[in-house]
Write a protein that holds these residues in place. Structure first.
Motif, PDB file in Angstrom:
ATOM      1  N   SER A  56      35.781  45.684  34.549  1.00 26.03           N
ATOM      2  CA  SER A  56      35.927  47.047  35.031  1.00 26.03           C
ATOM      3  C   SER A  56      37.365  47.542  34.968  1.00 26.03           C
ATOM      4  O   SER A  56      37.621  48.720  35.222  1.00 26.03           O
ATOM      5  CB  SER A  56      35.402  47.157  36.469  1.00 26.03           C
ATOM      6  OG  SER A  56      36.157  46.313  37.318  1.00 26.03           O
ATOM      7  N   TRP A  57      38.317  46.667  34.633  1.00 26.29           N
ATOM      8  CA  TRP A  57      39.712  47.117  34.590  1.00 26.29           C
ATOM      9  C   TRP A  57      39.921  48.110  33.440  1.00 26.29           C
ATOM     10  O   TRP A  57      40.658  49.066  33.578  1.00 26.29           O
ATOM     11  CB  TRP A  57      40.669  45.920  34.424  1.00 26.29           C
ATOM     12  CG  TRP A  57      42.075  46.317  34.660  1.00 26.29           C
ATOM     13  CD1 TRP A  57      42.707  46.411  35.869  1.00 26.29           C
ATOM     14  CD2 TRP A  57      43.052  46.713  33.688  1.00 26.29           C
ATOM     15  NE1 TRP A  57      44.006  46.839  35.704  1.00 26.29           N
ATOM     16  CE2 TRP A  57      44.229  47.036  34.362  1.00 26.29           C
ATOM     17  CE3 TRP A  57      43.017  46.830  32.301  1.00 26.29           C
ATOM     18  CZ2 TRP A  57      45.395  47.448  33.718  1.00 26.29           C
ATOM     19  CZ3 TRP A  57      44.167  47.250  31.654  1.00 26.29           C
ATOM     20  CH2 TRP A  57      45.336  47.555  32.375  1.00 26.29           C
ATOM     21  N   THR A 107      38.619  50.897  32.132  1.00 24.48           N
ATOM     22  CA  THR A 107      37.661  51.896  32.592  1.00 24.48           C
ATOM     23  C   THR A 107      37.642  53.109  31.668  1.00 24.48           C
ATOM     24  O   THR A 107      38.671  53.661  31.346  1.00 24.48           O
ATOM     25  CB  THR A 107      38.034  52.355  34.027  1.00 24.48           C
ATOM     26  OG1 THR A 107      38.032  51.210  34.865  1.00 24.48           O
ATOM     27  CG2 THR A 107      37.063  53.364  34.547  1.00 24.48           C
TER      28      THR A 107
END
Length: 131
Positions: free
Chosen positions: A127-128, A130
């Motif tokens: 999820s980093w 994004t």
């Protein structure tokens, strides 16, 4: 149809980038010559890695909140002179703010290691990275 506004933009830096002493990152030669800071969206990061950082052992990836720099961003088409055509990736975010990129703009940073190619990065970024 207009593309959705990104939450983050990304600046990729080679491992030999010096540590900023003034709280602002040094400007790359490419950014100096261009007159702006080259950024990428999450969608553009994988190909930017493959084209411009293929021989780098590791890179620093800075995550920048779009809202903090929105007023200084111009969405421009790559001219293809450096790295060839970038079809399907859309317009690229270029930061026109006098080459200032520091702690006020940078939300977080990660270090990615090259494991022979950069394909693993987008798969493992979670999820980093994004969109």
């Amino acid at each position: 149809m207009t593309a959705p506004t990104p939450r983050y933009l990304y600046k990729l830096l080679p491992s030999d980038t010096p540590t900023p002493e003034s709280g602002t990152l040094p400007v790359s030669n490419l950014d100096q010559q261009s007159g702006f800071i080259h950024l990428s969206t999450a969608l553009q990061v994988p190909n930017t890695l493959k084209i411009f950082f293929k021989d780098e052992p590791l890179i620093y990836v800075l995550r920048i909140e779009y809202e903090k720099v929105e007023g200084d961003i111009r969405w421009e088409s790559p001219d293809g002179k450096v790295g060839g055509p970038r079809g399907g990736e859309g317009m690229f975010p270029h930061l026109y703010n006098g080459h200032k990129l520091g702690s006020d703009e940078i939300e977080s940073m990660v270090i990615w290691k090259n494991e022979g190619d950069w394909d693993h990065v987008s798969e493992n970024a979670g999820s980093w990275l994004t969109y």
